[in-house]
Design an enzyme around this catalytic site. Structure first.
Site, PDB file in Angstrom:
ATOM      1  N   VAL A 121       0.856  -1.195   0.000  1.00 64.66           N
ATOM      2  CA  VAL A 121       0.000   0.000   0.000  1.00 64.66           C
ATOM      3  C   VAL A 121       0.889   1.241   0.000  1.00 64.66           C
ATOM      4  CG1 VAL A 121      -1.798   1.309   1.187  1.00 64.66           C
ATOM      5  CG2 VAL A 121      -1.807  -1.187   1.302  1.00 64.66           C
ATOM      6  N   GLU A 147      -0.533   0.836 -17.499  1.00 64.87           N
ATOM      7  CA  GLU A 147      -0.340  -0.393 -18.255  1.00 64.87           C
ATOM      8  C   GLU A 147      -1.037  -0.280 -19.615  1.00 64.87           C
ATOM      9  OE1 GLU A 147       1.501  -2.852 -17.259  1.00 64.87           O
ATOM     10  OE2 GLU A 147       1.806  -2.239 -15.169  1.00 64.87           O
ATOM     11  N   LYS A 152      -6.016  -2.322  -1.931  1.00 64.67           N
ATOM     12  CA  LYS A 152      -5.253  -1.618  -0.902  1.00 64.67           C
ATOM     13  C   LYS A 152      -6.149  -1.181   0.251  1.00 64.67           C
ATOM     14  CE  LYS A 152      -1.925  -0.122  -4.380  1.00 64.67           C
ATOM     15  NZ  LYS A 152      -1.502   0.972  -5.286  1.00 64.67           N
TER      16      LYS A 152
END
Length: 435
Positions: A132, A190, A205
């Site tokens: 995280v 990405e 997270k």
């Protein structure tokens, strides 16, 4: 003293950074611990890539399963990512008496209960600071530095890709697709960015933040998750006019056991500290009963920031191993056997203020009809912006409401659509006025 021997599984971007730190700072780490930290094995199919980092050929292997059970290994560092074989390898390592370090937030969010129970049963550590906030030390802060307080809320900008995209849209006046393309060109997104821009990475997270802050277990399926793909330049402009910035927030709240856990675009006041966190930076804003509000910010991804967090876990675990201590069992700061599964408040019951954007027909009485429907469902209007009167058949109508349950908002918007006084589905963004 005997060396602490490390097995590294996966030598991609973060793994490469870990190798660099272990080789570059070996003298410093030995002075800190009073014993060497040795890279004893690196498991990766890309042998040439690993060798190019300066790892001796004799330490490189393609057989991760063999490495995690080797008697000479003390700590297994898992940086493969994904669910399998990462989960199986971590479980094998724990069964073989190895402490574990991982940056795998998706795995811990989905299978953390199994992993932490096994570690607790065996008195072993699972370090996950890098999972995280990248290099932001929020895990250790919640588990240790803030342990004396009772946490009430956590607001996190925990995905650098989304924060970069929203910052670019805000500062450059471009739409989502152009900002995403820019992030991809810079290596911040990405080729398939869905995990980030749809909010799932932030939800993983948030699972860990909720557990650390409130001491309850929560799964990704319990978290309301909404990404940033529907945010438009118009929304950003109107938010600015109303005095807000738009951020993708991971929000956890605990009102005496009533847990909220949600990820979605959120309007926050421009004066708030979180509003000024730009680019690929992450920030976590914590509210405690005794301490009040604190914020922790830094680079949330990338080779060296994340590798720094991984190595910090290695050093912490090494200290305990060398001291033969037993303070390695409570990864979340609570005995895992005493932790309960969270009862998360349904999103329909969550009370928020709202920004609403309608493309309304430019006819007398339309604004009054919208206001009447909202009022009938318990939504009172705080402010209104209406632009472009007479310029076209439809005009944008912007409203900010006072607090109401989301169920009421959905019912009101559905009724407005049925009346056919708006051209398309109304857009709405939740507002957190008092963070």
């Amino acid at each position: 003293m005997r060396p602490i021997r490390i097995a590294l599984l996966g030598c991609g971007t973060v793994g490469g950074g870990v190798v660099k730190l272990l080789l570059r700072n070996r003298d410093k780490y030995e002075r800190m611990l009073g014993a060497p930290v040795q890279l004893a094995a690196v498991a990766d199919l890309r042998v040439k890539l690993v060798a190019a980092l300066g790892v001796p050929a004799k330490l490189i292997t393609t057989d991760a399963a063999e490495v995690v059970t080797r008697p000479d290994i003390d700590i297994v560092v898992e940086l493969f990512g994904g669910y399998e074989p990462a989960r199986a390898l971590i479980m094998q390592a724990l069964a073989a008496g190895k402490d574990v370090v991982t940056a795998n937030k998706a795995l811990l969010a989905e299978h953390g209960g199994e992993i932490f129970r096994e570690a607790g049963k065996r008195g072993l550590a699972v370090g996950f600071e890098a999972s995280v906030g990248g290099g932001v030390p929020i895990i250790r802060t919640l588990r240790e530095a803030l342990a004396g307080d009772r946490q009430r809320a956590a607001y996190g900008i925990v995905n650098g890709t989304c924060n970069y995209i929203l910052t670019t849209m805000t500062e450059n006046g471009v739409e989502f697709d152009a900002a995403l393309a820019d992030a991809q060109d810079k290596g911040l997104a990405e080729k398939n960015p869905a995990l980030d821009v749809e909010g799932h990475d932030s939800a993983h997270k948030l699972c860990l933040l909720v557990t650390l802050a409130f001491g309850v277990m929560v799964k990704p399926a319990q978290i309301y998750t909404e990404g940033i793909t529907r945010i438009t330049q118009a929304d950003i402009a109107y938010a600015r006019e109303l005095g807000y910035a738009i951020k993708l927030l991971a929000i956890g709240k605990d009102a005496d056991g009533a847990i909220e856990a949600r990820v979605h675009p959120t309007m926050i006041p421009q004066r708030h500290l979180l509003a000024g966190v730009g680019g690929a930076y992450n920030a976590i804003y914590i509210h405690g009963d005794a301490l009040g509000a604190t914020m922790y910010s830094g680079l949330g991804a990338g080779e060296m920031p994340t590798a720094t967090a991984v190595v910090a876990d290695i050093l912490e675990i090494a200290r305990h191993r060398l001291a033969e201590g037993s303070a390695r069992a409570h990864a979340f700061g609570f005995p895992i056997r005493l932790m309960k599964n969270a009862s998360v408040k349904p999103m329909d019951d969550v009370v928020c203020e709202y920004y609403l954007r309608f493309m309304a027909r430019d006819k007398p009485g339309v604004l009054g009809t919208i206001a009447s429907v909202l009022g009938r469902h318990g939504l009172s209007i705080a402010s209104v912006i209406q632009k472009g009167r007479g310029a076209s058949q439809t005009v944008p109508v912007i409203m900010r409401t006072h607090g109401a349950p989301e169920r009421s908002l959905k019912r009101a918007l559905a009724e407005i659509r049925r009346k056919k006084i708006v051209q398309s589905a109304p857009a709405f963004i939740r507002i957190e006025e008092k963070l």
